[in-house]
Design an enzyme around this catalytic site. Sequence first.
Site, PDB file in Angstrom:
ATOM      1  N   GLU A 197       0.823  -1.214   0.000  1.00  0.00           N
ATOM      2  CA  GLU A 197       0.000   0.000   0.000  1.00  0.00           C
ATOM      3  C   GLU A 197       0.861   1.271   0.000  1.00  0.00           C
ATOM      4  OE1 GLU A 197      -4.013  -1.744   2.162  1.00  0.00           O
ATOM      5  OE2 GLU A 197      -2.599  -0.602   3.388  1.00  0.00           O
ATOM      6  N   GLU A 238      -6.692  -7.509  -1.331  1.00  0.00           N
ATOM      7  CA  GLU A 238      -7.384  -7.568  -0.037  1.00  0.00           C
ATOM      8  C   GLU A 238      -8.860  -7.278  -0.277  1.00  0.00           C
ATOM      9  OE1 GLU A 238      -5.605  -5.093   2.941  1.00  0.00           O
ATOM     10  OE2 GLU A 238      -3.551  -5.690   2.400  1.00  0.00           O
TER      11      GLU A 238
END
Length: 685
Positions: free
Chosen positions: A153, A318
Site C-alpha cells: 500500500e 485484499e
Amino acid sequence: MNSKQNFQWSEMTMGTCYYPEHWDKGIWEDDLDRMQAAGITVIRIAEFAWNKFEPEEGVFTFSFFDEFLELCLKKEMKVIFGTPTATPPAWLTEKYPEVLNGSREGVLYRHGGRRHYNYNSPKYQELCKRVVAAIAEHYGSHSAIVGWQIDNELNCETCEFYSEADSIAFRQYLREKYNSLENLNKAWGTVFWNQTYTDWEQVYVPRPTLSRGINPHLHLDYYRFISHSTIRFCSMQAEIIKKYRKPGDFITTNGMFWNVDNHKMEKECLDVYTYDSYPSFAFGLDRDPKTSEDLNDRRWSMHLNEVRSVCPHFGIMEQQSGANGWTTRMEGPAPRPGQLILWAMQSVAHGADYISFFRWRTCTLGTEIYWHGILDYDNRDNRKLEEVKEFCRKFKKLDAVCQSEYTASFALLKDYDNVWDTEVDVWHERVAAVSEDEIFAASELTHTPYDVVYLQKDSELSDLAGYPVIFYPHPVMINEEREALLEAYVKQGGTLIIGCRAGYKDMNGQCVMLPQPGILQKLTGTDVRDFTFTSPAEDTVSAQWGEEKLETPVFNDILTALKGTSVLAVYQNSYYAGTAALTENKVGNGRVLHLGSTFSRQNVRRLLEYTGVCEPFSHIIDAPEEVELVMRTKGEKSFLFALNYHPAPVAIELKECVKDLYTDTSAEGKVILPAYGTAVYEIKR
C-alpha cells in the site's frame, strides 16, 4: 496508451492473505488444508516480515520461510511473496533515524507503526535494495511462488513526506525540471509575498506557515515530486525482482492511494495492478447509512472504476471479509449475511479476475485485532467461511467471464495535474468532489456504466474515440496538447461535456489572462464574464431546459453563447436570471456541451438522456435503483451482473431468455434477488 498490462489471470482465481509468523507452526498445515477446502489456491505472505530475513544488520536467514514454502509445495498452495519494506525493523530505525518520515512540523514518526520511512533516504534505499535482492535471489526460482508484491500500500497511512532527505531530493527534482532558479521563480510566482529564491538551499518541501499560506505552485510541484519519489522506489524494487524471478511470475503492488500517478507506476514498474477493496468504509461516521442517496457500500464501485482505468483486468489483493478497525482508530460493522459475496462480486463485475480475501484469520495481537478476517480468534468454522465457500462455487462458474471487457456507455475524463490541484486549491476541490460523486450517483441510479480515462503524455485519439460521450467536469488546468486531443475527439463525432471552472489555469497553476474558459473557448463557443459560488442567502439556483427544471448547484459560470453556439438552458433566478446556463456548440462531426455549474445526479441524468447513452441495458432488463447493473463482454458473449445492495429482496424483469451462470439454467421474466443477492447472466449475440 492509458493502460498497460503484462499479466492476466487465465481463470477466475481465489486467494487469501496469510501471516505464518503470527501463528504457531503446529496449525500451518491445518490452515492450508482448510483454505484449499474453501477453494483458496493462492496466498500472499511476508510483506511485514523483515526481521524474519534480517534479524540484525547484514545477517540474513531464510529458514523460517523456507520451511513454510516447502509446506506450500507439499500442499500445492501457490504464493505471492511480498517485499517487507513497509515496516523497517527496530535495529534499522534506531541506528539510522534519517530513514524516518516526519510531520510538516518536523516531528519524526518513530518505530512502532508502519510506513514510517521516507522514500528519499539514501540509507533506506541502500538497505531496501539489499534485503530485496537477498530475498529475490533466494526465492526467485521457488516453484511455489507465482507472483511478487512490492512493499504494501504505497502512500497509505501518509502520502506526504517531510524529512531532510525529502527536501534534498526535492531540490534535485526541481533542478532537473527547471534548470535554473529564474525558471523556478517564474513558474512558482515567487514575486508574490516576497518569496523569491536566490539559492537552491532556500527551497524546502512545504513547512509550517502562518494561516496555512503555502505557495500553491510550490505545493503542486511537491505532489508531483511525491509521485516521482514513490514510483522511483517501486521501480528500484521491481528491477531487482526481475533479475531473479521465474518466467511467468508477475510483479504487482496493492493500491490505490494518494499523490502517486498509478498509471505511470503500472506502465513502468508492474505486470498487473491489484487493489484493496473495503466497501464497509462507506458506512463511516461521516455518512448517514439511512440516507439512500449516499449509496453506501455501492459507492465502492466508484473506486473500482478508477482501478480499471489503471489496469483493465486487475486483481483484488485484499477483499473485505469481516469488520474493520484498529485499536487506535476506525470501527465498522461486520458484513451482513450475503454482503461478503456481494462485495466480492462487485469487484468481479468491475474487472477483477483474482479475489484474495483479507485475511485468513483475525490477528490475536497488535494494532489490527479488530481488522477481522474470514475466521475469528477462536479458529472455528463460521458463517463467513461458509460464504467464502459459496462465493467460490459461484466464482468458478464465471471462468468464461475471465479476461472479458467492461462495457461502458460513457467516459469520465481526468488527469493527475487537475487531481493534485484539488489538493492545493479548495475552490477546485469543492466543485470537483461534488461533480465526481454526482456523476457516479447518476450513473448508478440510471444503470449507465462508465469508464474513467486519464489524460497522459502518451494519450492518443484512440483512447477516447470509443466513447460516444465524455464528461470532463472541471478541467481547470489545460494546455495546448490536451486541447488539441479534445478537439480531435469532438471533430470525429464525439460529445464532450464540460462543467464550470474550466480553462483558467496553466500547468503551473497560475491563472491565465484570457477570457474563460481559456483555450477551451474555441471548443465550447462560450465566454464567461462573471462567475460565483451560489449564495446561501438566496433560493437554490436552477435553470430551465425546455419544459424541465435543471439543477445548477454550488458554483455558476454565467455563460455568453458566441456565434454559432446554441443556448439549451437559462438560469431562472439570482442576479443572472435569463442568462445562459447550458450551451451546445457543433464542432466538426461532434459537439461540446458547456454546463455553467457543477454536476448533480439530476442534471447528469438529463444529459445522459439528451445524448442518447442512458440505460443501455433497458432492452434486456428492468431493475430498480437499488440494483447495480454491470456488463462484461468477450467475443459474442456478454455477461450481465445484477447486484442488490438493498437489505430486502427486490424484483428484476428479464426481457429475454438468458443463461443464469450460477445455476446453468435459463432465466426469463420476473426474478427475485434476495437481500444482498447477486446474479450473473450470459447473453449471446
